[in-house]
Design an enzyme around this catalytic site. Structure first.
Site, PDB file in Angstrom:
ATOM      1  N   ASN A  67       0.823  -1.207   0.000  1.00 27.70           N
ATOM      2  CA  ASN A  67       0.000   0.000   0.000  1.00 27.70           C
ATOM      3  C   ASN A  67       0.858   1.257   0.000  1.00 27.70           C
ATOM      4  OD1 ASN A  67      -0.103  -1.269   2.787  1.00 27.70           O
ATOM      5  ND2 ASN A  67      -1.168   0.577   3.371  1.00 27.70           N
ATOM      6  N   ASP A  68       0.793   2.103   1.004  1.00 25.35           N
ATOM      7  CA  ASP A  68       1.372   3.454   0.923  1.00 25.35           C
ATOM      8  C   ASP A  68       2.844   3.509   0.505  1.00 25.35           C
ATOM      9  OD1 ASP A  68      -0.977   3.485   2.381  1.00 25.35           O
ATOM     10  OD2 ASP A  68      -0.183   4.624   4.056  1.00 25.35           O
ATOM     11  N   PRO A  69       3.193   4.467  -0.353  1.00 29.36           N
ATOM     12  CA  PRO A  69       4.610   4.792  -0.569  1.00 29.36           C
ATOM     13  C   PRO A  69       5.125   5.488   0.686  1.00 29.36           C
ATOM     14  CG  PRO A  69       3.231   6.406  -1.707  1.00 29.36           C
ATOM     15  CD  PRO A  69       2.303   5.372  -1.133  1.00 29.36           C
TER      16      PRO A  69
END
Ligand SMILES: *[C@@H]1O[C@H](CO)[C@@H](O)[C@H](O)[C@H]1NC(C)=O
Ligand SMILES: *[C@@H]1O[C@H](CO)[C@@H](O)[C@H](O)[C@H]1NC(C)=O
Ligand SMILES: *[C@@H]1O[C@H](CO)[C@@H](O)[C@H](O)[C@H]1NC(C)=O
Ligand SMILES: *[C@@H]1O[C@H](CO)[C@@H](O)[C@H](O)[C@H]1NC(C)=O
Ligand SMILES: *[C@H]1O[C@@H](CO)[C@H](O)[C@@H](O)[C@@H]1NC(C)=O
Length: 587
Positions: A67-69
């Site tokens: 998911n998130d960078p």
């Protein structure tokens, strides 16, 4: 059976083929197959199963959930990207920091996870965070550690980590000192207190913000420190807004009011405006405002031209969340990374063995109006351009299509300028639409009109990932409306509704408005197509929409690309440049 053969001719494996055939005939997920032939699935490596939707040039790990960078940065010749990663499966859980490095932000070398749960202050998870480059070129990461699974979704604190070896340009090993956590919730909601930003320096202090909420109020708490270790909460939140819900992954940075160069996060000055972005947990979109930084009160104040709330500006009106920017000191630009989740079902994700991609990094700068941002794929992407197709002055009448041939349309970069002779035929904007929820107005209108309700000026645009008889296609298009008083409103849509015969997928009709002066009677569009993602930029990046789509027929050699017009005004393709995009070396 025709479909069976179409699908199977190019197939990587018979299994892939059977999977898609089942989808077509039963309209059921891959899981149906998985249930019946559990053994068969298990004995095949992830590499062999259902890989037709993997991307050729968008960042993804070899397998599993992403998911998130996190903490994008540049250090000693390499760009670093960390990301929220589940090393054990294709669904969210067991979160560690995956890590890859790159010379050009396009080709990536995978490394071992950089930050993994190991200490009391992050035992239950290492969640999102950011990098700050301290003086002397010393990177430091601040991230959210989960110290207890309760209360749901976990008790959150902020920790720091430093490189074990500053001479290693890969920064493979990170140390989490024992004086962590450096920021703990005291009066804040312990289970809604996360995602620290990159810190900036002014007035003798480092400052960073942490995303939070209280009831429905979104809150960005400001913390200050002289030494980066001892942090004190400011009396006032840096920014807050009621009736909005949790602010995840806040981002705050200066932006030049002139030119396209980016600014280091600590830059202050007369020519500087600021961007504040929050990822809204309740709507799952990234909203931003342009504003001022009040240095006396140490607070952010959005300009009165920026809507601060669910109906505000978004970086992207499609699958795009938890984004983060960083300043690239080499090319002097600010770069935006955003995560695109899957629109397939959980069981399909498990069957294909992976979930989540990062969109192509975008350069961001201020539009000359000063009221919104422009975004454009980083120039390095152009190094992957291969075969080229060019068109000039092709006219398309109502109901017409024009096929773009000669490039690999499932891995492509399309740049097109449409012109028209007059605005007179623009269809009337329906005043009843004012009753639609304002935060989803454009999306709703894209859904109501689509491409099949014929219009005046538009709909026109691309039909991407189209099957031979248009059983499947993803239209990316404009529709121009005339409002009472003669003003025009330009709607931009990326409609996944007709994208796939698979009934299980999430197929929204994403849309956004484009704030553009139509006097030149021109609209431009660039789309990056990559198997299961279409990233589209209207008018040089004023409005951006990314869609995840999973065609069952329009895959690889069986996919087509068309230009189309379904409005009474003739549309001219003034210029089209389209390229095949080569496969990047990714992890
Ligand atoms: C630090 O990294 C450099 C460059 O990769 C390497 O030569 C050196 O051996 C490393 N030092 C340690 C202690 O690992
Ligand atoms: C704190 O956050 C949790 C998790 O989202 C939520 O259930 C709870 O209602 C929040 N409490 C307040 C006062 O906002
Ligand atoms: C918005 O702010 C500008 C100055 O920043 C001011 O000149 C203008 O009057 C304001 N407009 C409204 C509607 O408040
Ligand atoms: C154009 O409109 C006609 C009539 O509604 C419809 O049959 C056709 O599918 C539309 N074309 C596209 C590309 O949606
Ligand atoms: C991505 O997946 C779709 C379909 O399941 C959801 O509707 C979205 O909310 C989700 N987006 C994010 C950012 O999680």
């Amino acid at each position: 059976m025709m479909r069976f053969f179409d699908t199977c001719l190019w197939s990587l494996t018979l299994l892939t083929c059977l999977l898609s055939t089942l989808n077509i005939f039963h309209g059921r997920g891959v899981m149906a197959f998985h249930d019946i032939h559990h053994k068969l699935y298990e004995t095949n490596s992830v590499e062999n199963v259902k890989q037709v939707y993997r991307t050729g040039y968008h960042f993804q790990p070899k397998k599993n959930w992403m998911n998130d960078p996190n903490a994008p940065m540049y250090y000693k010749g390499f760009y670093h990207l960390f990301y929220q990663y589940n090393p054990k499966g294709a669904v969210w859980g067991n979160i560690v920091w995956g890590h890859s490095v790159s010379k050009d932000l396009i080709n990536w070398i995978p490394l071992e996870p950089a930050i993994v749960p190991s200490k009391p202050f992050d035992r239950y998870g290492c969640w999102s965070g950011s990098a700050t480059i301290l003086p002397g070129d010393k990177p430091v990461i601040v991230y959210t550690g989960i110290i207890n699974e309760k209360p749901e979704p976990g008790h959150q604190v902020q920790n720091y980590a430093i490189p074990a070896n500053y001479s290693d340009p890969y920064l493979q090993k990170w140390i989490k000192p024992d004086n962590n956590p450096i920021i703990k919730p005291i009066h804040e909601n312990v289970s809604s207190f996360r995602d620290p930003t990159t810190a900036w320096f002014n007035n003798g202090h480092w400052k960073l913000i942490v995303g939070s909420k209280s009831d429905l109020r979104g809150i960005a708490y400001l913390y200050r420190s002289r030494d980066f270790i001892k942090w004190t909460k400011a009396k006032h939140p840096f920014h807050t807004k009621n009736d909005i819900g949790m602010w995840e992954c806040p981002d705050f940075y200066p932006i030049s009011s002139q030119g396209t160069n980016g600014l280091d996060t600590s830059t202050l000055g007369n020519d500087v405006k600021y961007v504040f972005k929050a990822s809204l947990d309740l709507t799952r979109f990234d909203y931003y405002t342009i504003g001022r930084y009040n240095l006396v009160k140490d607070i952010y104040v959005p300009d009165n031209t920026s809507v601060d709330g669910w109906a505000g500006l978004r970086y992207d009106y499609g699958n795009f969340y938890a984004s983060k920017t960083f300043f690239d000191p080499i090319k002097k630009r600010r770069i935006l990374w955003g995560w695109a989740n899957e629109s397939s079902t959980r069981s399909e994700d498990i069957a294909k063995g992976w979930s989540g991609i990062q969109l192509i990094p975008r350069k961001v700068w201020l539009d000359h109006s000063g009221h919104s941002l422009l975004q454009w794929p980083i120039m390095e992407l152009e190094s992957l351009r291969g075969q080229k197709k060019q068109l000039n002055n092709v006219k398309i009448k109502k109901g017409g299509t024009f096929e773009v041939k000669g490039i690999n349309v499932v891995q492509a970069d399309i740049d097109v300028t449409f012109t028209f002779l007059s605005l007179d035929k623009a269809e009337l904007y329906d005043e009843k639409w004012k009753d639609l929820p304002s935060e989803n107005l454009a999306k709703s209108i894209c859904g109501i009109r689509g491409t099949t309700v014929q219009g005046g000026l538009g709909p026109f645009g691309l039909l991407a990932l189209a099957s031979s008889k248009l059983e499947e296609y993803t239209p990316v298009f404009f529709r121009v409306f005339k409002k009472a008083g003669g003003k025009h409103k330009v709607l931009f849509c990326s409609d996944a509704t007709p994208s796939s015969l698979n009934k299980n997928e999430y197929k929204p009709s994403f849309g956004g408005f484009v704030d553009v002066d139509l006097r030149e009677k021109k609209l431009s569009l660039r789309s990056l197509i990559d198997h299961s993602v279409i990233e589209s930029f209207a008018e040089g990046g004023k409005t951006v929409i990314s869609s995840r789509v999973y065609p069952t027929l329009a895959i690889n050699e069986n996919a087509h690309l068309h230009l189309f017009n379904n409005g009474s005004e003739i549309i001219t393709i003034e210029r089209l440049n389209a390229w095949s995009i080569k496969t990047a070396h990714i992890n």
